[in-house]
Write a protein that holds these residues in place. Structure first.
Motif, mmCIF file in Angstrom:
data_model
loop_
_atom_site.group_PDB
_atom_site.id
_atom_site.type_symbol
_atom_site.label_atom_id
_atom_site.label_comp_id
_atom_site.label_asym_id
_atom_site.label_seq_id
_atom_site.Cartn_x
_atom_site.Cartn_y
_atom_site.Cartn_z
ATOM 1 N N SER A 7 0.811 -1.222 0.000
ATOM 2 C CA SER A 7 0.000 0.000 0.000
ATOM 3 C C SER A 7 0.843 1.269 0.000
ATOM 4 O O SER A 7 0.375 2.322 -0.450
ATOM 5 C CB SER A 7 -0.925 0.010 1.227
ATOM 6 O OG SER A 7 -1.718 -1.157 1.278
ATOM 7 N N THR A 65 3.844 1.772 -1.581
ATOM 8 C CA THR A 65 4.465 2.058 -2.884
ATOM 9 C C THR A 65 3.461 1.915 -4.027
ATOM 10 O O THR A 65 3.830 1.983 -5.200
ATOM 11 C CB THR A 65 5.643 1.103 -3.137
ATOM 12 O OG1 THR A 65 5.157 -0.259 -3.173
ATOM 13 C CG2 THR A 65 6.697 1.229 -2.044
ATOM 14 N N GLN A 121 1.176 3.763 -5.378
ATOM 15 C CA GLN A 121 0.992 4.850 -6.329
ATOM 16 C C GLN A 121 1.988 4.783 -7.489
ATOM 17 O O GLN A 121 1.630 5.010 -8.636
ATOM 18 C CB GLN A 121 1.092 6.199 -5.618
ATOM 19 C CG GLN A 121 0.368 7.345 -6.332
ATOM 20 C CD GLN A 121 -1.151 7.154 -6.336
ATOM 21 O OE1 GLN A 121 -1.765 6.945 -5.301
ATOM 22 N NE2 GLN A 121 -1.749 7.215 -7.517
ATOM 23 N N ARG A 122 3.232 4.443 -7.186
ATOM 24 C CA ARG A 122 4.226 4.379 -8.259
ATOM 25 C C ARG A 122 4.306 3.005 -8.923
ATOM 26 O O ARG A 122 4.925 2.862 -9.979
ATOM 27 C CB ARG A 122 5.608 4.793 -7.736
ATOM 28 C CG ARG A 122 6.260 3.866 -6.745
ATOM 29 C CD ARG A 122 7.691 4.323 -6.443
ATOM 30 N NE ARG A 122 8.388 3.468 -5.516
ATOM 31 C CZ ARG A 122 8.460 3.665 -4.208
ATOM 32 N NH1 ARG A 122 7.862 4.738 -3.669
ATOM 33 N NH2 ARG A 122 9.106 2.837 -3.422
ATOM 34 N N VAL A 159 1.417 1.153 -9.521
ATOM 35 C CA VAL A 159 0.053 0.779 -9.886
ATOM 36 C C VAL A 159 -0.019 0.089 -11.243
ATOM 37 O O VAL A 159 -0.772 -0.879 -11.419
ATOM 38 C CB VAL A 159 -0.881 2.012 -9.837
ATOM 39 C CG1 VAL A 159 -0.415 3.114 -10.799
ATOM 40 C CG2 VAL A 159 -2.313 1.607 -10.151
ATOM 41 N N LYS A 172 -1.756 3.738 1.110
ATOM 42 C CA LYS A 172 -3.037 4.121 0.544
ATOM 43 C C LYS A 172 -4.136 3.215 1.104
ATOM 44 O O LYS A 172 -3.898 2.058 1.438
ATOM 45 C CB LYS A 172 -3.018 4.039 -0.986
ATOM 46 C CG LYS A 172 -1.894 4.841 -1.640
ATOM 47 C CD LYS A 172 -1.956 6.311 -1.272
ATOM 48 C CE LYS A 172 -0.820 7.096 -1.897
ATOM 49 N NZ LYS A 172 -0.801 8.506 -1.455
ATOM 50 N N LEU A 231 -9.137 3.465 -2.048
ATOM 51 C CA LEU A 231 -8.407 4.147 -3.114
ATOM 52 C C LEU A 231 -7.728 3.128 -4.036
ATOM 53 O O LEU A 231 -7.732 3.290 -5.260
ATOM 54 C CB LEU A 231 -7.373 5.104 -2.530
ATOM 55 C CG LEU A 231 -6.618 5.980 -3.541
ATOM 56 C CD1 LEU A 231 -6.347 7.363 -2.971
ATOM 57 C CD2 LEU A 231 -5.302 5.330 -3.980
ATOM 58 N N ILE A 232 -7.145 2.098 -3.442
ATOM 59 C CA ILE A 232 -6.477 1.066 -4.239
ATOM 60 C C ILE A 232 -7.477 0.365 -5.158
ATOM 61 O O ILE A 232 -7.182 0.115 -6.333
ATOM 62 C CB ILE A 232 -5.766 0.056 -3.314
ATOM 63 C CG1 ILE A 232 -4.538 0.724 -2.667
ATOM 64 C CG2 ILE A 232 -5.345 -1.202 -4.077
ATOM 65 C CD1 ILE A 232 -3.857 -0.107 -1.610
ATOM 66 N N GLN A 251 -8.296 2.801 -8.065
ATOM 67 C CA GLN A 251 -7.187 2.938 -9.013
ATOM 68 C C GLN A 251 -6.994 1.676 -9.842
ATOM 69 O O GLN A 251 -6.703 1.745 -11.044
ATOM 70 C CB GLN A 251 -5.899 3.272 -8.248
ATOM 71 C CG GLN A 251 -5.860 4.673 -7.671
ATOM 72 C CD GLN A 251 -5.801 5.725 -8.775
ATOM 73 O OE1 GLN A 251 -5.023 5.619 -9.708
ATOM 74 N NE2 GLN A 251 -6.646 6.738 -8.661
#
Length: 269
Positions: free
Chosen positions: A143, A145, A147-148, A150, A186, A190-191, A194
């Motif tokens: 969770s 890392t 965002q980068r 995804v 995150k 949100l996960i 995304q």
């Protein structure tokens, strides 16, 4: 459709028994048409029950829970925590690890936990080896890392979801949003949002530009419902998201935050 398929496999309605059934049907129609309707209805019910029992027995024979995900997502520490409750420094796995896990429920059921390597060159190879025995699949996400990573996460998850055997067996799927003890973690909500967005993009690009394998004549699997934005609710298996931390808020000396994960295992056992 399923009932007729099972009936054909058992020889009911065709082959050896067809002349006998035709003769019986004509005799019943001559003597008592109402009785024929009753017998046909009973036969349909019987075949439905047989099919249902076969499906149930196949699922109950699958007792493996596969832990999959990218490297460093925390799969191996989750595996260790579930089995021992203890913290242990782990390294990137290059092979699978498996152990019997007794779930915390009234029935005392057990599952076989299998931790699969997350390295890009190995993960699909090991998934191929164990997917037939999967009662459930746990896709572990870092969770912190996410965002980068995804796109890489979505790419691997996409490959899992379009696998023909996974779609056929429809094992329960858990997206375990791990490392919630870290500040940059995150949320599961949100996960999920995304991933749905990325999977929808992957679906569109794969359909528009088929790979060499797809263009060679292989069947292209459609992810979700055609013409609609992708959502996990469109999949044939039940998909759940939860937050957890294999390390725990107290660090190496503390306990893990995996209670919801353990409850989920108890439900699928």
């Amino acid at each position: 459709m399923m009932v007729s398929a099972e009936a054909e496999q058992m020889g009911v309605g065709g082959g050896t028994f067809q002349p006998y059934l035709d003769s019986l049907r004509q005799e019943l129609q001559r003597r008592d048409p109402a009785m024929l309707s009753v017998l046909v209805a009973l036969l349909v019910v019987l075949l439905t029950l047989v099919c249902w029992k076969l499906i149930r027995s196949r699922k109950s024979s699958r007792r493996a829970v596969l832990l999959v995900g990218l490297c460093d997502s925390g799969k191996t520490l989750l595996f260790v925590r579930l089995l021992t409750g203890l913290y242990r420094n782990t390294q990137t796995s290059i092979t699978d690890s498996s152990a019997v896990y007794r779930v915390n429920n009234d029935r005392g059921n057990s599952l076989t936990l299998i931790d699969l390597p997350g390295h890009e060159s190995l993960r699909l190879q090991f998934l191929e080896r164990f997917k037939a025995s999967a009662r459930a699949i746990v896709f572990v996400v870092d969770s912190a890392t996410f965002q980068r990573e995804v796109k890489d996460v979505a790419e691997f998850l996409y490959q899992v979801l379009i696998d023909s055997m996974v779609l056929k067996n429809a094992p329960s799927l858990l997206i375990a949003c791990n490392k919630q003890d870290l500040t940059m973690a995150k949320s599961a909500k949100l996960i999920q949002q995304q991933l749905e967005k990325e999977l929808n993009t992957l679906r569109v690009t794969r359909t528009a530009a088929p790979s060499t394998l797809e263009s060679s004549g292989a069947v292209i699997t459609q992810l979700g419902k055609k013409g609609k934005e992708f959502e996990f609710s469109q999949l044939p298996m039940k998909v759940e998201f939860l937050e957890c931390s294999a390390k725990g808020a107290m660090g190496d000396e503390g306990s893990a935050d995996i209670q919801d994960f353990e409850k989920w295992l108890a439900r699928v056992a």
